[in-house]
Design an enzyme around this catalytic site. Structure first.
Site, PDB file in Angstrom:
ATOM      1  N   GLU A 122       0.816  -1.209   0.000  1.00 48.10           N
ATOM      2  CA  GLU A 122       0.000   0.000   0.000  1.00 48.10           C
ATOM      3  C   GLU A 122       0.853   1.263   0.000  1.00 48.10           C
ATOM      4  OE1 GLU A 122      -4.058  -1.518   2.146  1.00 48.10           O
ATOM      5  OE2 GLU A 122      -2.536  -0.594   3.399  1.00 48.10           O
ATOM      6  N   CYS A 135       3.349   8.544   1.230  1.00 44.71           N
ATOM      7  CA  CYS A 135       3.957   7.601   2.178  1.00 44.71           C
ATOM      8  C   CYS A 135       4.216   6.289   1.443  1.00 44.71           C
ATOM      9  CB  CYS A 135       2.992   7.418   3.337  1.00 44.71           C
ATOM     10  SG  CYS A 135       3.591   6.275   4.572  1.00 44.71           S
ATOM     11  N   CYS A 142       7.478  -6.950   7.399  1.00 46.26           N
ATOM     12  CA  CYS A 142       8.642  -6.399   8.108  1.00 46.26           C
ATOM     13  C   CYS A 142       9.226  -7.497   8.964  1.00 46.26           C
ATOM     14  CB  CYS A 142       8.190  -5.213   8.988  1.00 46.26           C
ATOM     15  SG  CYS A 142       9.560  -4.281   9.707  1.00 46.26           S
ATOM     16  N   CYS A 146       7.659  -4.548  16.132  1.00 44.90           N
ATOM     17  CA  CYS A 146       7.272  -3.503  17.087  1.00 44.90           C
ATOM     18  C   CYS A 146       5.857  -3.830  17.566  1.00 44.90           C
ATOM     19  CB  CYS A 146       7.346  -2.131  16.431  1.00 44.90           C
ATOM     20  SG  CYS A 146       9.007  -1.792  15.787  1.00 44.90           S
ATOM     21  N   CYS A 149       2.612  -2.084  16.182  1.00 44.78           N
ATOM     22  CA  CYS A 149       2.520  -1.836  14.728  1.00 44.78           C
ATOM     23  C   CYS A 149       1.865  -3.019  14.032  1.00 44.78           C
ATOM     24  CB  CYS A 149       3.920  -1.602  14.164  1.00 44.78           C
ATOM     25  SG  CYS A 149       3.966  -1.500  12.371  1.00 44.78           S
ATOM     26  N   CYS A 380      -0.604   5.359   9.694  1.00 33.46           N
ATOM     27  CA  CYS A 380       0.609   4.612  10.003  1.00 33.46           C
ATOM     28  C   CYS A 380       0.272   3.345  10.774  1.00 33.46           C
ATOM     29  CB  CYS A 380       1.515   5.412  10.928  1.00 33.46           C
ATOM     30  SG  CYS A 380       1.918   6.982  10.316  1.00 33.46           S
TER      31      CYS A 380
HETATM   32  N1  SAH Z   1       9.859   0.784   9.717  1.00 30.21           N
HETATM   33  C1  SAH Z   1      10.057   2.183   9.746  1.00 30.21           C
HETATM   34  C2  SAH Z   1       9.115   2.960   8.846  1.00 30.21           C
HETATM   35  C3  SAH Z   1       7.683   2.493   8.783  1.00 30.21           C
HETATM   36  S1  SAH Z   1       6.654   2.760  10.187  1.00 30.21           S
HETATM   37  C4  SAH Z   1       9.953   2.679  11.165  1.00 30.21           C
HETATM   38  O1  SAH Z   1       9.558   1.918  12.041  1.00 30.21           O
HETATM   39  O2  SAH Z   1      10.324   3.831  11.385  1.00 30.21           O
HETATM   40  C5  SAH Z   1       6.288   4.527  10.134  1.00 30.21           C
HETATM   41  C6  SAH Z   1       5.941   5.099  11.512  1.00 30.21           C
HETATM   42  O3  SAH Z   1       4.624   4.679  11.948  1.00 30.21           O
HETATM   43  C7  SAH Z   1       6.919   4.640  12.603  1.00 30.21           C
HETATM   44  O4  SAH Z   1       7.264   5.710  13.451  1.00 30.21           O
HETATM   45  C8  SAH Z   1       6.075   3.638  13.325  1.00 30.21           C
HETATM   46  O5  SAH Z   1       6.575   3.402  14.604  1.00 30.21           O
HETATM   47  C9  SAH Z   1       4.702   4.273  13.300  1.00 30.21           C
HETATM   48  N2  SAH Z   1       3.601   3.366  13.627  1.00 30.21           N
HETATM   49  C10 SAH Z   1       3.538   2.030  13.441  1.00 30.21           C
HETATM   50  N3  SAH Z   1       2.360   1.543  13.895  1.00 30.21           N
HETATM   51  C11 SAH Z   1       1.653   2.585  14.351  1.00 30.21           C
HETATM   52  C12 SAH Z   1       0.341   2.714  14.915  1.00 30.21           C
HETATM   53  N4  SAH Z   1      -0.451   1.667  15.065  1.00 30.21           N
HETATM   54  N5  SAH Z   1      -0.065   3.943  15.288  1.00 30.21           N
HETATM   55  C13 SAH Z   1       0.740   5.021  15.088  1.00 30.21           C
HETATM   56  N6  SAH Z   1       1.964   4.962  14.550  1.00 30.21           N
HETATM   57  C14 SAH Z   1       2.424   3.757  14.186  1.00 30.21           C
HETATM   58 FE1  SF4 Z   2       8.541  -2.673  11.083  1.00 31.15          FE
HETATM   59 FE2  SF4 Z   2       6.317  -1.534  12.032  1.00 31.15          FE
HETATM   60 FE3  SF4 Z   2       8.493  -1.642  13.559  1.00 31.15          FE
HETATM   61 FE4  SF4 Z   2       8.454   0.013  11.434  1.00 31.15          FE
HETATM   62  S1  SF4 Z   2       7.156   0.153  13.259  1.00 31.15           S
HETATM   63  S2  SF4 Z   2      10.104  -1.383  12.048  1.00 31.15           S
HETATM   64  S3  SF4 Z   2       7.206  -1.202   9.990  1.00 31.15           S
HETATM   65  S4  SF4 Z   2       7.320  -3.403  12.806  1.00 31.15           S
END
Ligand code: SAH
Ligand code: SF4
Length: 409
Positions: A122, A135, A142, A146, A149, A380
């Site tokens: 996406e 974006c 991934c 995290c 996420c 995000c």
């Molecule tokens: N993997 C990279 C880039 C993709 S995530 C990273 O982690 O930086 C882009 C941003 O969205 C990151 O700051 C991530 O921590 C945040 N993010 C992920 N899941 C989220 C959620 N459920 N609510 C808000 N932000 C989120």
């Molecule tokens: Fe991967 Fe989501 Fe962590 Fe970014 S925030 S590194 S996309 S698991």
């Protein structure tokens, strides 16, 4: 030895079918690679290689054409030969959704390229006053996990190629009418203003620094002044903290850096952003301080997702300020976007504001990212592939959970 397959299952039949041979893409190659590829294919003589590569570059990245037939200053024979050998096509658009607030989300399908089956990713476009941000995803899924996420719950399927990263930008430009030079005669003067996509952020699915080479190739082409022409100051790469690649990002790509910080103590960050166990805060902060080109005009953005009763206390805000001392920084507070099955909740609005006030009082700009495109789940952490798409009932339940009325601080 005889081999037998049970071909009553469609899956086995598909696996046995010879894959349609893909033509190699020209998008995503550097100018030099483009010239070399043309010569190696035997359809362009060495002495013409540089000139042909420049012509193609112009058609692909300035004019945005996706068919050799439209490249009018190239002879018909050569166009035919190019089309027989190579592809400049856009990916299949599986779905395009437009939110009531103008946010758009595309679901693109790419060929398997070793992953066994086609993959879907996406890309999201967020229009705002005076700018439009795209974006972009760097991986399908991934490897990192995290805990807050949604992408992190999906295993890595594969890295995207430079072409697949770039065509997210190019197809979004097509769909937004954002290749203004497309129908303009060569040499005509076209105003540069008024572009729909003014900024790109590597904040979609995946960890860009675990796909460094392809991301680098794509971003160098996206920022090429004679092509897609996005200023490096308007390209932001977000990482969860892959410390060994941070310096290279500044040195070799030269784009703006964002760090997914989310916690200011190692014990908590180990849980939220598990790569912290490998590269703890001390190492991460040292890498940030050493980021090439860092200055007050080129600050690092620290992303901080607001998780209720987890990382949102005033003590956390104070520790954040202490941790970032001396680093030219912006702090981006992100209201947590809930997804079905998560145990986290978004902090209360007053808590987010108090946190922002504490950070502002220390002299940091700390915009609260306005939730956008929520009706199409474009936020995000909610980008997943079609295979893991939410059922409609889950989606409705989720929308009911969402907090209304968030504004820009
Ligand atoms: N993997 C990279 C880039 C993709 S995530 C990273 O982690 O930086 C882009 C941003 O969205 C990151 O700051 C991530 O921590 C945040 N993010 C992920 N899941 C989220 C959620 N459920 N609510 C808000 N932000 C989120
Ligand atoms: Fe991967 Fe989501 Fe962590 Fe970014 S925030 S590194 S996309 S698991």
């Amino acid at each position: 030895m005889a081999l037998s397959f049970d071909i009553t299952s469609a899956e086995t039949r598909n696996a046995l079918r010879p894959a349609a041979k893909e033509k190699p893409p020209l998008i995503g190659l550097s100018r030099q690679e483009l010239a070399d590829t043309l010569v190696a294919s035997g359809i362009v003589p060495e002495r013409q290689a540089k000139m042909r590569a420049s012509q193609l570059w112009h058609w692909l990245y300035v004019r945005g054409v996706s068919d050799f037939a439209e490249m009018f200053n190239i002879s018909k024979d050569l166009r035919g030969a190019l089309a027989a050998h190579f592809s400049v096509a856009r990916p299949e658009i599986v779905e395009e959704q437009i939110s009531s607030d103008g946010t758009r989300k595309w679901l693109f399908r790419f060929p398997p390229r070793g992953a066994g089956r086609p993959v879907e990713i996406e890309t999201v476009y967020i229009p705002e006053e005076g700018r439009g941000t795209l974006c972009i995803s760097s991986q399908v899924g991934c490897t990192l996990t995290c805990s807050f996420c949604h992408t992190g719950t999906q295993k890595l399927v594969r890295n995207l190629t430079a072409e697949e990263i770039l065509v997210q930008l190019m197809t979004a430009r097509d769909r937004l009418g954002d290749f203004p030079d497309r129908d303009t005669p060569a040499g005509a003067i076209v105003p540069a203003e008024g572009r729909r996509i003014t900024n790109i952020v590597m904040m979609g699915m995946g960890e860009p620094l675990y796909n460094f080479e392809e991301v680098k190739k794509a971003l160098l082409i996206a920022s090429d002044g004679d092509g897609l022409s996005l200023s490096k100051r308007r390209i932001t790469l977000s990482t969860s903290g892959v410390v060994p690649e941070i310096f290279r990002t500044g040195e070799e790509i030269g784009v703006m850096l964002a760090i997914s910080l989310h916690a200011v103590r190692d014990d908590l960050r180990d849980m939220l952003v598990p790569i912290n166990k490998k590269y703890p805060l001390k190492d991460l902060m040292a890498a940030c301080r050493a980021y090439p080109g860092l200055s007050n005009a080129r600050r690092i953005t620290f992303e901080y997702v607001m998780l209720k009763d987890v990382n949102d206390s005033l003590a956390d805000a104070k520790e954040l300020v202490r941790l970032l001392k001396g680093i030219p920084a912006k702090i981006n507070l992100i209201p947590f976007n809930p997804w079905p099955g998560t145990n986290y909740q978004c902090s209360d609005w007053e808590t987010i504001e108090k946190f922002a006030d504490a950070v502002n009082a220390a002299g940091y700009a700390s915009p609260i990212r306005t939730p956008r495109g929520r009706d199409i789940l474009a936020a995000c952490g909610q980008l997943k592939s079609e295979s893991e798409r939410m059922r409609k009932s889950d989606r409705l339940a989720l929308e009911a959970m969402m907090i209304a009325g968030h504004g820009e601080a």
